[in-house]
Write a protein that holds these residues in place. Structure first.
Motif, PDB file in Angstrom:
ATOM      1  N   ALA A 363      36.228  36.552  46.057  1.00 53.04           N
ATOM      2  CA  ALA A 363      35.868  35.668  44.869  1.00 53.04           C
ATOM      3  C   ALA A 363      36.043  36.776  43.923  1.00 53.04           C
ATOM      4  O   ALA A 363      37.118  35.284  42.762  1.00 53.04           O
ATOM      5  N   PHE A 364      36.325  37.854  43.262  1.00 55.13           N
ATOM      6  CA  PHE A 364      36.382  38.415  41.950  1.00 55.13           C
ATOM      7  C   PHE A 364      38.269  38.194  42.153  1.00 55.13           C
ATOM      8  O   PHE A 364      38.512  37.977  40.783  1.00 55.13           O
ATOM      9  N   PRO A 365      39.364  38.968  42.963  1.00 58.10           N
ATOM     10  CA  PRO A 365      40.159  38.584  43.141  1.00 58.10           C
ATOM     11  C   PRO A 365      40.868  37.278  42.812  1.00 58.10           C
ATOM     12  O   PRO A 365      42.026  36.904  41.987  1.00 58.10           O
ATOM     13  N   PHE A 366      40.203  36.303  43.394  1.00 61.93           N
ATOM     14  CA  PHE A 366      40.713  34.419  43.662  1.00 61.93           C
ATOM     15  C   PHE A 366      40.572  34.210  41.809  1.00 61.93           C
ATOM     16  O   PHE A 366      41.054  33.990  41.077  1.00 61.93           O
ATOM     17  N   GLY A 372      49.132  33.927  44.864  1.00 59.44           N
ATOM     18  CA  GLY A 372      48.674  33.397  45.442  1.00 59.44           C
ATOM     19  C   GLY A 372      48.290  32.651  44.824  1.00 59.44           C
ATOM     20  O   GLY A 372      46.401  31.979  46.197  1.00 59.44           O
ATOM     21  N   GLY A 373      48.055  31.774  43.845  1.00 58.30           N
ATOM     22  CA  GLY A 373      46.367  30.731  43.755  1.00 58.30           C
ATOM     23  C   GLY A 373      45.694  30.935  43.466  1.00 58.30           C
ATOM     24  O   GLY A 373      44.697  29.918  42.424  1.00 58.30           O
ATOM     25  N   ALA A 374      45.451  32.121  42.651  1.00 58.53           N
ATOM     26  CA  ALA A 374      44.028  32.930  42.092  1.00 58.53           C
ATOM     27  C   ALA A 374      44.144  31.862  40.395  1.00 58.53           C
ATOM     28  O   ALA A 374      45.781  32.158  40.491  1.00 58.53           O
ATOM     29  N   LEU A 375      42.867  32.200  39.363  1.00 64.65           N
ATOM     30  CA  LEU A 375      43.673  31.630  38.800  1.00 64.65           C
ATOM     31  C   LEU A 375      43.615  31.949  36.882  1.00 64.65           C
ATOM     32  O   LEU A 375      43.337  31.735  36.318  1.00 64.65           O
ATOM     33  N   GLY A 376      43.371  33.571  37.446  1.00 66.88           N
ATOM     34  CA  GLY A 376      43.701  34.446  36.305  1.00 66.88           C
ATOM     35  C   GLY A 376      42.787  34.514  35.185  1.00 66.88           C
ATOM     36  O   GLY A 376      42.548  34.570  34.290  1.00 66.88           O
ATOM     37  N   HIS A 377      41.190  33.907  35.525  1.00 61.92           N
ATOM     38  CA  HIS A 377      40.256  34.496  34.650  1.00 61.92           C
ATOM     39  C   HIS A 377      39.901  35.999  33.902  1.00 61.92           C
ATOM     40  O   HIS A 377      40.425  37.106  34.465  1.00 61.92           O
ATOM     41  N   THR A 378      39.765  35.957  32.844  1.00 67.40           N
ATOM     42  CA  THR A 378      38.794  36.981  32.432  1.00 67.40           C
ATOM     43  C   THR A 378      37.537  37.309  32.897  1.00 67.40           C
ATOM     44  O   THR A 378      37.137  36.484  33.613  1.00 67.40           O
ATOM     45  N   LYS A 379      36.973  38.496  32.628  1.00 67.44           N
ATOM     46  CA  LYS A 379      36.546  38.994  32.742  1.00 67.44           C
ATOM     47  C   LYS A 379      34.800  37.841  31.874  1.00 67.44           C
ATOM     48  O   LYS A 379      33.255  37.980  32.342  1.00 67.44           O
ATOM     49  N   ALA A 380      34.677  38.328  31.402  1.00 71.11           N
ATOM     50  CA  ALA A 380      34.093  36.943  30.440  1.00 71.11           C
ATOM     51  C   ALA A 380      34.023  35.970  30.890  1.00 71.11           C
ATOM     52  O   ALA A 380      32.317  35.130  30.992  1.00 71.11           O
TER      53      ALA A 380
END
Length: 562
Positions: A363-366, A372-380
């Protein structure tokens, strides 16, 4: 001497299957300490899981540890999947403190201290250096301890349930405590990491395990199980029981060796061996050795033991009987009670929660990755969407599940949960594909504007909408599933039987995670969510079959009643 016949398995199980008399049961239940203890014990169960199976992966992702390696490290979850291997050990009372605190509470005190220490060991690790051995050791120790703690908590919940605090209610409260810990260990950890760093986060989590100690101290100790009732399950000849016991121990030992050896090789060898190839080659054999073989052997004992007199059934060396009572008697009782229905129950347990659990470590890598289609959001952003808003939505789902259990019943709740869990994986698939459905839906319904009013950008709004559906479904299904498994367990053998049930629920998903990491790297995240959705369809089918089985059984019992 007058011979007293102990209660049958059906009678004992029925004692745990007390149907709440409407929502009024809540008022009576929350006037006593068992519910508060259950809430705190649920928190102590959820916190180490959130930290070691979830939050640790966020740290590893930020440290740029490869996805395939994260998948292999997630195999510490195998301690949860194979907890039944050592679940018989909690049948014995720990020395020194056992006399004062009792069997269940003594185990909880020891294990909660070990979990706190293991979180401190993880805090001393530095994954950014590329040296993962000390981190893996601390995480493995913590995973072993929290898996064992779960065995004891589950047994305690089953043993203290009664009309005032029925099993469905205690199961829901446990889930609430567990998910509250997920909020602290998820969103709280991500936000705290920005201020004090990842090591400080894990030290803080170790201190928070003190809440579990409070829950243990206020929890009442259940009445010990009568050994005469346990001895009733010593069926068949002593020679047969010894042979089956030896075969089971050998099979479990072999499976444990294979899994632990592969984890050690994978973490100490470069390049690491393929988890996918290992799973494909040895996974079916491991499942057969740890699940199918012991169940079949227990069924053999039930079959061979029919018609034997009590004297013929119970004579055996004391040490052999002790091991048998702890390891095989729970399985024999279960197989004798379920009969052919064990196949249906096995299928339901193996598939029901796999749709969510199989992709949990990714989940966190996604959410935070960029390939690979991951969303690239920040930790916050992830802390807000997944570990704050998402956990609140899970708690909403648990509340709805608890309400459904009280109002529409256990099987309706189980079926609805299975349908929702399968369907909501498609929301995550849509995000991985660039939101071709969710994006236009939010534009057309004005949801973008609604989220924007709170300063939430469109990409994060899409994630929050998908998480709303996913987590409400997961909370609902989780409450129904834990209640179903708790009611399925016999009070005499709650520790082992519930451990077997939960181990089965985790087993297939955990074994598949290593291969799933390689699938993501090759095909992206969307393919993973499609697989999870199809697995959910299988769970729906098994729930329907189980409902039919229970209905037929209830009619048979009613027809046989005088």
């Amino acid at each position: 001497m007058t011979k007293t016949t102990p209660p049958t398995g059906t009678t004992v199980v029925a004692a745990t299957d007390l149907k709440p008399k409407g929502l009024a049961v809540l008022k009576a239940a929350f006037r006593e300490r068992r519910t508060l203890a259950m809430l705190l014990l649920g928190f102590s169960a959820g916190l180490p899981f959130a930290m070691l199976i979830g939050t640790l992966n966020a740290w590893l992702t930020e440290a740029e540890v490869p996805i395939a390696t994260i998948g292999i490290l997630s195999w510490i979850g195998l301690f949860g999947a194979f907890r039944f291997l050592w679940s018989p050990a909690v049948s014995w009372t720990p020395p020194l403190i056992g006399k004062r605190f009792g069997r269940r509470r003594s185990w909880l005190l020891v294990l909660q201290v070990i979990i706190g220490v293991s979180l401190g060991l993880v805090a001393l690790s530095r994954p950014e250096s590329g040296v993962l051995g000390p981190l893996a050791l601390g995480a493995a120790l913590g995973a072993l301890a929290f898996a064992t703690q779960d065995i004891v908590i589950d047994a305690w919940r089953i043993e203290v349930a009664d009309e005032t605090t029925p099993i469905d209610l205690l199961s829901t409260i446990y889930q609430l405590g567990y998910r509250t810990a997920a909020l602290a260990g998820g969103a709280g950890s991500l936000l705290l990491a920005t201020a004090i760093g990842w090591p400080g986060v894990f030290v803080t989590a170790g201190v928070l395990m003190g809440l579990g100690l409070i829950g243990t101290l206020i929890a009442p100790e259940p009445t010990p199980t009568s050994q005469a009732h346990v001895a009733r399950e010593r069926r068949g000849s002593p020679r047969l029981r010894l042979a089956v016991l030896a075969a089971t121990l050998l099979a479990w030992g072999w499976a444990a060796y294979m899994l632990i050896n592969f984890m050690i090789v994978a973490l100490t060898t470069s390049p690491a061996p393929s988890a996918g190839e290992f799973t494909a080659a040895w996974g079916p054999w491991i499942v057969g050795a740890t699940v199918i073989l012991p169940a079949a052997l227990a069924g053999l004992i039930v079959w061979k033991g029919r018609g034997a007199t009590e004297a013929e059934s119970v004579r055996a060396p004391r040490f052999a009987d002790t091991l048998y009572d702890a390891i095989l008697a729970p399985l024999v009782e279960l197989m004798g009670r379920l009969g052919w229905g064990a196949i249906v129950v096995l299928g339901l347990i193996l598939t029901y929660r796999i749709t969510d659990g199989v992709w949990g470590p990714f989940a966190f890598p996604f959410y935070m990755g960029d390939t690979g289609g991951a969303l690239g959001h920040t930790k916050a952003e992830v802390a807000l969407a997944s570990k704050t808003f998402g956990v609140v939505m899970t708690i909403v789902g648990i509340g709805l599940g608890g309400w459904a259990l009280l109002v529409i019943g256990r099987m309706w709740s189980l079926l609805i949960g299975a349908i929702l869990s399968a369907a909501t994986n498609l929301l995550m698939m849509d995000l991985a594909m660039g939101a071709p459905v969710i994006g236009p839906f939010m534009s057309g319904t004005g949801l973008y504007a609604l989220f924007g009013a709170f300063g939430i950008p469109e990409a994060l709004a899409r994630l929050m909408l998908a998480i709303t559906g996913e987590n409400i479904a997961g909370g609902f299904a989780g409450a129904a599933f834990v209640a179903y498994l708790s009611a399925l367990s016999n009070k005499m053998f709650g520790a082992v039987q519930f451990a077997v049930f939960i181990s089965l629920a985790l087993l297939i998903g955990t074994l598949g995670r290593g291969a799933l990491g390689e699938l993501i790297e090759a095909q992206g995240y969307a393919a993973m969510f499609v697989i999870a959705a199809w697995l959910g369809v299988a769970a729906i089918v098994f729930v329907v079959i189980e409902w039919i089985r229970l209905t037929v059984e209830a009619r048979r019992v009613a027809a046989a009643a005088p």
